[in-house]
Design a protein around this motif. Structure first.
Motif, PDB file in Angstrom:
ATOM      1  N   GLY A 257       0.782  -1.223   0.000  1.00 15.22           N
ATOM      2  CA  GLY A 257       0.000   0.000   0.000  1.00 15.22           C
ATOM      3  C   GLY A 257       0.814   1.273   0.000  1.00 15.22           C
ATOM      4  N   ASN A 258       2.050   1.211  -0.482  1.00 18.04           N
ATOM      5  CA  ASN A 258       2.891   2.403  -0.571  1.00 18.04           C
ATOM      6  C   ASN A 258       2.740   3.050  -1.950  1.00 18.04           C
ATOM      7  OD1 ASN A 258       4.509   1.976   2.073  1.00 18.04           O
ATOM      8  ND2 ASN A 258       4.691   0.024   1.004  1.00 18.04           N
ATOM      9  N   ARG A 259       3.061   4.360  -2.042  1.00 15.65           N
ATOM     10  CA  ARG A 259       2.844   5.069  -3.304  1.00 15.65           C
ATOM     11  C   ARG A 259       3.983   6.037  -3.593  1.00 15.65           C
ATOM     12  NH1 ARG A 259      -0.762   9.953  -4.864  1.00 15.65           N
ATOM     13  NH2 ARG A 259      -1.314   9.563  -7.030  1.00 15.65           N
ATOM     14  N   SER A 260       4.505   5.938  -4.807  1.00 16.66           N
ATOM     15  CA  SER A 260       5.446   6.928  -5.333  1.00 16.66           C
ATOM     16  C   SER A 260       4.708   7.757  -6.380  1.00 16.66           C
ATOM     17  CB  SER A 260       6.658   6.244  -5.965  1.00 16.66           C
ATOM     18  OG  SER A 260       7.393   5.512  -5.006  1.00 16.66           O
ATOM     19  N   PHE A 261       4.770   9.082  -6.240  1.00 15.31           N
ATOM     20  CA  PHE A 261       3.996   9.967  -7.115  1.00 15.31           C
ATOM     21  C   PHE A 261       4.914  11.046  -7.670  1.00 15.31           C
ATOM     22  CE2 PHE A 261       1.077  13.716  -7.602  1.00 15.31           C
ATOM     23  CZ  PHE A 261       0.388  13.211  -8.702  1.00 15.31           C
ATOM     24  N   ALA A 262       5.023  11.102  -9.023  1.00 18.49           N
ATOM     25  CA  ALA A 262       5.929  12.046  -9.669  1.00 18.49           C
ATOM     26  C   ALA A 262       5.327  12.567 -10.968  1.00 18.49           C
ATOM     27  CB  ALA A 262       7.275  11.383  -9.939  1.00 18.49           C
ATOM     28  N   PRO A 263       4.445  13.554 -10.906  1.00 15.72           N
ATOM     29  CA  PRO A 263       3.915  14.134 -12.147  1.00 15.72           C
ATOM     30  C   PRO A 263       5.030  14.762 -12.971  1.00 15.72           C
ATOM     31  CG  PRO A 263       3.323  15.461 -10.229  1.00 15.72           C
ATOM     32  CD  PRO A 263       3.919  14.212  -9.705  1.00 15.72           C
ATOM     33  N   ASN A 264       5.079  14.427 -14.241  1.00 10.67           N
ATOM     34  CA  ASN A 264       6.101  14.904 -15.176  1.00 10.67           C
ATOM     35  C   ASN A 264       7.499  14.384 -14.849  1.00 10.67           C
ATOM     36  OD1 ASN A 264       4.414  16.874 -16.772  1.00 10.67           O
ATOM     37  ND2 ASN A 264       4.214  17.768 -14.732  1.00 10.67           N
ATOM     38  N   GLY A 265       7.598  13.432 -13.924  1.00  9.90           N
ATOM     39  CA  GLY A 265       8.906  12.943 -13.509  1.00  9.90           C
ATOM     40  C   GLY A 265       8.990  11.440 -13.529  1.00  9.90           C
ATOM     41  N   PHE A 266       9.747  10.877 -12.565  1.00  9.80           N
ATOM     42  CA  PHE A 266      10.000   9.449 -12.490  1.00  9.80           C
ATOM     43  C   PHE A 266       9.486   8.918 -11.150  1.00  9.80           C
ATOM     44  CE2 PHE A 266      13.074  11.230 -15.352  1.00  9.80           C
ATOM     45  CZ  PHE A 266      13.243  10.286 -16.354  1.00  9.80           C
ATOM     46  N   ALA A 267       8.539   7.981 -11.210  1.00  2.59           N
ATOM     47  CA  ALA A 267       8.042   7.311 -10.012  1.00  2.59           C
ATOM     48  C   ALA A 267       8.505   5.863 -10.048  1.00  2.59           C
ATOM     49  CB  ALA A 267       6.516   7.390  -9.949  1.00  2.59           C
ATOM     50  N   ARG A 268       9.214   5.436  -9.002  1.00  6.82           N
ATOM     51  CA  ARG A 268       9.815   4.095  -9.018  1.00  6.82           C
ATOM     52  C   ARG A 268       9.463   3.318  -7.766  1.00  6.82           C
ATOM     53  NH1 ARG A 268      15.759   6.025 -11.304  1.00  6.82           N
ATOM     54  NH2 ARG A 268      15.077   6.305 -13.471  1.00  6.82           N
ATOM     55  N   GLY A 269       9.669   1.997  -7.834  1.00  2.00           N
ATOM     56  CA  GLY A 269       9.171   0.962  -6.961  1.00  2.00           C
ATOM     57  C   GLY A 269       9.068   1.247  -5.478  1.00  2.00           C
ATOM     58  N   ALA A 270       8.111   0.563  -4.845  1.00  6.71           N
ATOM     59  CA  ALA A 270       7.976   0.608  -3.399  1.00  6.71           C
ATOM     60  C   ALA A 270       9.233   0.081  -2.730  1.00  6.71           C
ATOM     61  CB  ALA A 270       6.761  -0.193  -2.955  1.00  6.71           C
ATOM     62  N   VAL A 271       9.867  -0.916  -3.353  1.00  5.01           N
ATOM     63  CA  VAL A 271      11.179  -1.404  -2.931  1.00  5.01           C
ATOM     64  C   VAL A 271      12.150  -1.020  -4.041  1.00  5.01           C
ATOM     65  CG1 VAL A 271      12.574  -3.423  -2.359  1.00  5.01           C
ATOM     66  CG2 VAL A 271      10.188  -3.297  -1.616  1.00  5.01           C
ATOM     67  N   ALA A 272      13.043  -0.078  -3.750  1.00  2.00           N
ATOM     68  CA  ALA A 272      13.942   0.424  -4.779  1.00  2.00           C
ATOM     69  C   ALA A 272      15.388   0.196  -4.363  1.00  2.00           C
ATOM     70  CB  ALA A 272      13.692   1.908  -5.027  1.00  2.00           C
ATOM     71  N   ASN A 273      16.161  -0.339  -5.291  1.00  2.00           N
ATOM     72  CA  ASN A 273      17.583  -0.560  -5.083  1.00  2.00           C
ATOM     73  C   ASN A 273      18.295   0.457  -5.942  1.00  2.00           C
ATOM     74  OD1 ASN A 273      19.720  -1.884  -3.908  1.00  2.00           O
ATOM     75  ND2 ASN A 273      19.769  -3.547  -5.383  1.00  2.00           N
ATOM     76  N   GLY A 274      18.862   1.492  -5.284  1.00  2.00           N
ATOM     77  CA  GLY A 274      19.214   2.725  -5.954  1.00  2.00           C
ATOM     78  C   GLY A 274      20.326   2.660  -6.961  1.00  2.00           C
ATOM     79  N   ILE A 275      21.287   3.549  -6.823  1.00  2.00           N
ATOM     80  CA  ILE A 275      22.374   3.623  -7.777  1.00  2.00           C
ATOM     81  C   ILE A 275      23.260   2.400  -7.638  1.00  2.00           C
ATOM     82  CG2 ILE A 275      22.365   6.132  -7.816  1.00  2.00           C
ATOM     83  CD1 ILE A 275      24.676   6.096  -5.866  1.00  2.00           C
ATOM     84  N   PRO A 276      23.986   2.031  -8.695  1.00  2.00           N
ATOM     85  CA  PRO A 276      24.841   0.845  -8.611  1.00  2.00           C
ATOM     86  C   PRO A 276      25.871   0.974  -7.487  1.00  2.00           C
ATOM     87  CG  PRO A 276      24.620   1.579 -10.875  1.00  2.00           C
ATOM     88  CD  PRO A 276      24.000   2.649 -10.028  1.00  2.00           C
ATOM     89  N   GLU A 277      25.908  -0.011  -6.618  1.00  2.00           N
ATOM     90  CA  GLU A 277      26.814  -0.028  -5.476  1.00  2.00           C
ATOM     91  C   GLU A 277      27.355  -1.450  -5.294  1.00  2.00           C
ATOM     92  OE1 GLU A 277      27.900   2.276  -3.419  1.00  2.00           O
ATOM     93  OE2 GLU A 277      26.707   3.993  -4.069  1.00  2.00           O
ATOM     94  N   PRO A 278      28.466  -1.592  -4.558  1.00  2.00           N
ATOM     95  CA  PRO A 278      28.972  -2.952  -4.297  1.00  2.00           C
ATOM     96  C   PRO A 278      28.006  -3.799  -3.478  1.00  2.00           C
ATOM     97  CG  PRO A 278      30.654  -1.293  -3.857  1.00  2.00           C
ATOM     98  CD  PRO A 278      29.374  -0.560  -4.071  1.00  2.00           C
ATOM     99  N   GLY A 279      27.223  -3.169  -2.584  1.00  2.00           N
ATOM    100  CA  GLY A 279      26.306  -3.918  -1.747  1.00  2.00           C
ATOM    101  C   GLY A 279      25.152  -4.505  -2.535  1.00  2.00           C
ATOM    102  N   ARG A 280      24.592  -5.586  -2.012  1.00  6.20           N
ATOM    103  CA  ARG A 280      23.465  -6.261  -2.651  1.00  6.20           C
ATOM    104  C   ARG A 280      22.236  -6.154  -1.761  1.00  6.20           C
ATOM    105  NH1 ARG A 280      22.567 -10.550  -6.419  1.00  6.20           N
ATOM    106  NH2 ARG A 280      24.797 -10.611  -6.874  1.00  6.20           N
ATOM    107  N   MET A 281      21.076  -5.994  -2.386  1.00  4.29           N
ATOM    108  CA  MET A 281      19.816  -6.087  -1.668  1.00  4.29           C
ATOM    109  C   MET A 281      19.303  -7.510  -1.797  1.00  4.29           C
ATOM    110  SD  MET A 281      16.139  -4.136  -2.247  1.00  4.29           S
ATOM    111  CE  MET A 281      16.330  -2.756  -1.122  1.00  4.29           C
ATOM    112  N   ARG A 282      18.981  -8.115  -0.640  1.00  7.37           N
ATOM    113  CA  ARG A 282      18.432  -9.468  -0.598  1.00  7.37           C
ATOM    114  C   ARG A 282      17.048  -9.424   0.026  1.00  7.37           C
ATOM    115  NH1 ARG A 282      23.885  -9.802   0.489  1.00  7.37           N
ATOM    116  NH2 ARG A 282      25.066 -11.343  -0.727  1.00  7.37           N
TER     117      ARG A 282
END
Length: 460
Positions: A257-282
């Motif tokens: 039930g989460n919401r990302s809202f970006a009129p004229n922009g970029f709306a991305r996932g409720a679970v987002a794994n951001g910029i490329p990094e050495p760490g991993r999301m599990r």
């Protein structure tokens, strides 16, 4: 003399300087009355004393903060600088929410020397206007409820109704973790992260939780959080439940039930794994359900998951999520990979997700790998996902694959059935490398794979 303060004793014996051994500091436990001044005093005393301290709050008390800490006005309570355990016993620490009457401040900040254990406590109404882990950068706000630059362990607690708002970059509406943290058996709900500026490129990230340092989230609920930006072109709202920029483990947790809202922009996932990094999301076990990424006249990318780094998803229910972009581009109702994303998806259910772009382009109802990412999917159920675009283009009900020569999608023993789109009801392959190995692709509408012959081993 305080019983918790043991002075060094130095004596001269037989003409020599002799140091008398100092006993080890002992943990102290303090009962805190239902009083904000008593709570402030207890934290200050604990910070000043050697050894760990436990503060036991009054049962079910509400500690209402009406003014910030005078030494650190971005925070409601004194900065945690030592090892402190707060046992809430069902108590609430809240900022008085009367608009215009109470300054804006977060509830708690843990410094790089601090170590906070928080149990059975509700943190509510915090409002971050600065970013203490990154001082000297105007226009940043981090951690409406708590910002942790040290060590933090949260158990059986609630973070609700907290906000992080800035005119350049805002993150961590409920919890911001640039330190080392763990969150277990905790509810993070109804928090907000807001980009309020007018320039393009603003960011609102991690309405529930934002992570910049190793973090574990187990047996918790991240629900009803919102990331939003103003109508400035090309601004970003993402990770309404949780955003990761570092090593993150999520286990047996519900993100719903989460919401990302970006009129004229970029709306991305409720679970987002951001910029490329050495760490991993599990992400293991649990569910990511009924979340929405909404970007009218913009780009909605991943209703449930948006991954642009290293990510592993195992035995997760991904269902009922939506990527919506009226007059725009909607990709990945369930899961979307970015150009640097690598996703290993195993033994999960991707069901009933939707990508919808009236008068625009919608692709990848269940899974979307459009820009050169690497997707390895094994033994998943990809069922009843939908792509719609009234007066537009709708492709890849179960899966959309592209990315030119860089895009790689490897499928093994998946079931892709009863999905629908305008074309490629099961799979639409625009480019890249896509292989099937023992997969079942059938009963999709209007066809299983498109264009004809693009997916070896798939017919109809």
């Amino acid at each position: 003399m305080s019983r918790r303060h043991v002075p060094a004793v130095i004596g001269l014996v037989a003409g020599a300087l002799v140091a008398v051994p100092v006993p080890a500091a002992h943990a102290a436990s303090v009962q805190v009355r239902c009083s904000v001044p008593d709570l402030v005093a207890a934290i200050n005393e604990a910070n000043a004393s050697p050894g760990p301290d436990t503060l036991r709050l009054a049962d079910r008390c509400t500690y209402t903060l009406t003014a910030p800490d005078p030494e650190n006005p971005g925070n409601g309570l004194p900065v945690i600088t030592s090892e402190i355990a707060i046992e809430g016993h069902g108590a609430t620490i809240r900022r008085d929410g009367h608009a215009g009457k109470v300054p804006r401040f977060r509830i708690l900040f843990v410094s790089d020397t601090g170590n906070l254990t928080l149990t059975r406590t509700t943190i509510s109404g915090g409002f971050a206007t600065d970013c203490p882990a990154f001082p000297g950068f105007p226009g940043l706000a981090c951690g409406g409820g708590i910002s942790n630059a040290g060590t933090m362990k949260v158990t059986r607690s609630r973070f609700t109704g907290n906000t992080s708002r800035a005119d350049v970059y805002a993150q961590g509406g409920g919890i911001d973790n640039p330190g080392t943290g763990s969150v277990s058996e905790t509810e993070v709900s109804g928090n907000r992260v807001i980009y309020s500026g007018s320039e393009a490129g603003g960011v609102a990230a991690g309405a529930g939780i934002a992570n910049d340092g190793p973090l574990k989230v187990t047996h918790s609920r991240l629900t009803g959080n919102t990331a939003s930006v103003t109508k400035a072109k090309e601004s970003f709202a993402f990770g309404a439940g949780i955003i990761s920029f570092a090593e993150t483990t999520i286990k047996n947790t519900t993100v719903s039930g989460n919401r990302s809202f970006a009129p004229n922009g970029f709306a991305r996932g409720a679970v987002a794994n951001g910029i490329p990094e050495p760490g991993r999301m599990r992400v293991t076990g649990g569910a990511i359900t009924h979340n929405t990424s909404d970007a009218p006249h913009g780009f909605a990318q991943g209703g449930a998951i948006a991954n642009n780094a290293l990510m592993t998803v195992t035995k997760v229910e991904i269902s009922g999520n939506r990527a919506v972009a009226r007059d725009g581009n909607a990709r990945g109702g369930g899961v979307r990979l970015g150009p640097f994303g690598t996703l290993d998806l195993t033994d999960s259910r991707i069901t009933g997700n939707t990508a919808d772009a009236p008068n625009g382009t919608a692709q990848g109802g269940g899974l979307d790998n459009p820009d050169g990412g690497t997707l390895r999917a094994r033994r998943n159920k990809v069922l009843r996902n939908t792509v719609t675009a009234k007066d537009g283009t709708a492709q890849g009900g179960g899966l959309y694959a592209a990315g030119g020569s860089a895009g790689t999608t490897t499928l093994e023993e998946n079931t892709i059935t009863h999905n629908r789109a305008g074309d490629g009801g099961g799979i639409f392959k625009a480019s890249g490398t896509l292989t099937l190995n023992g997969d079942v692709v059938r009963d999709n509408r209007p066809n299983n794979c498109s264009p004809a012959g693009a997916v070896p081993g798939c017919t109809g």
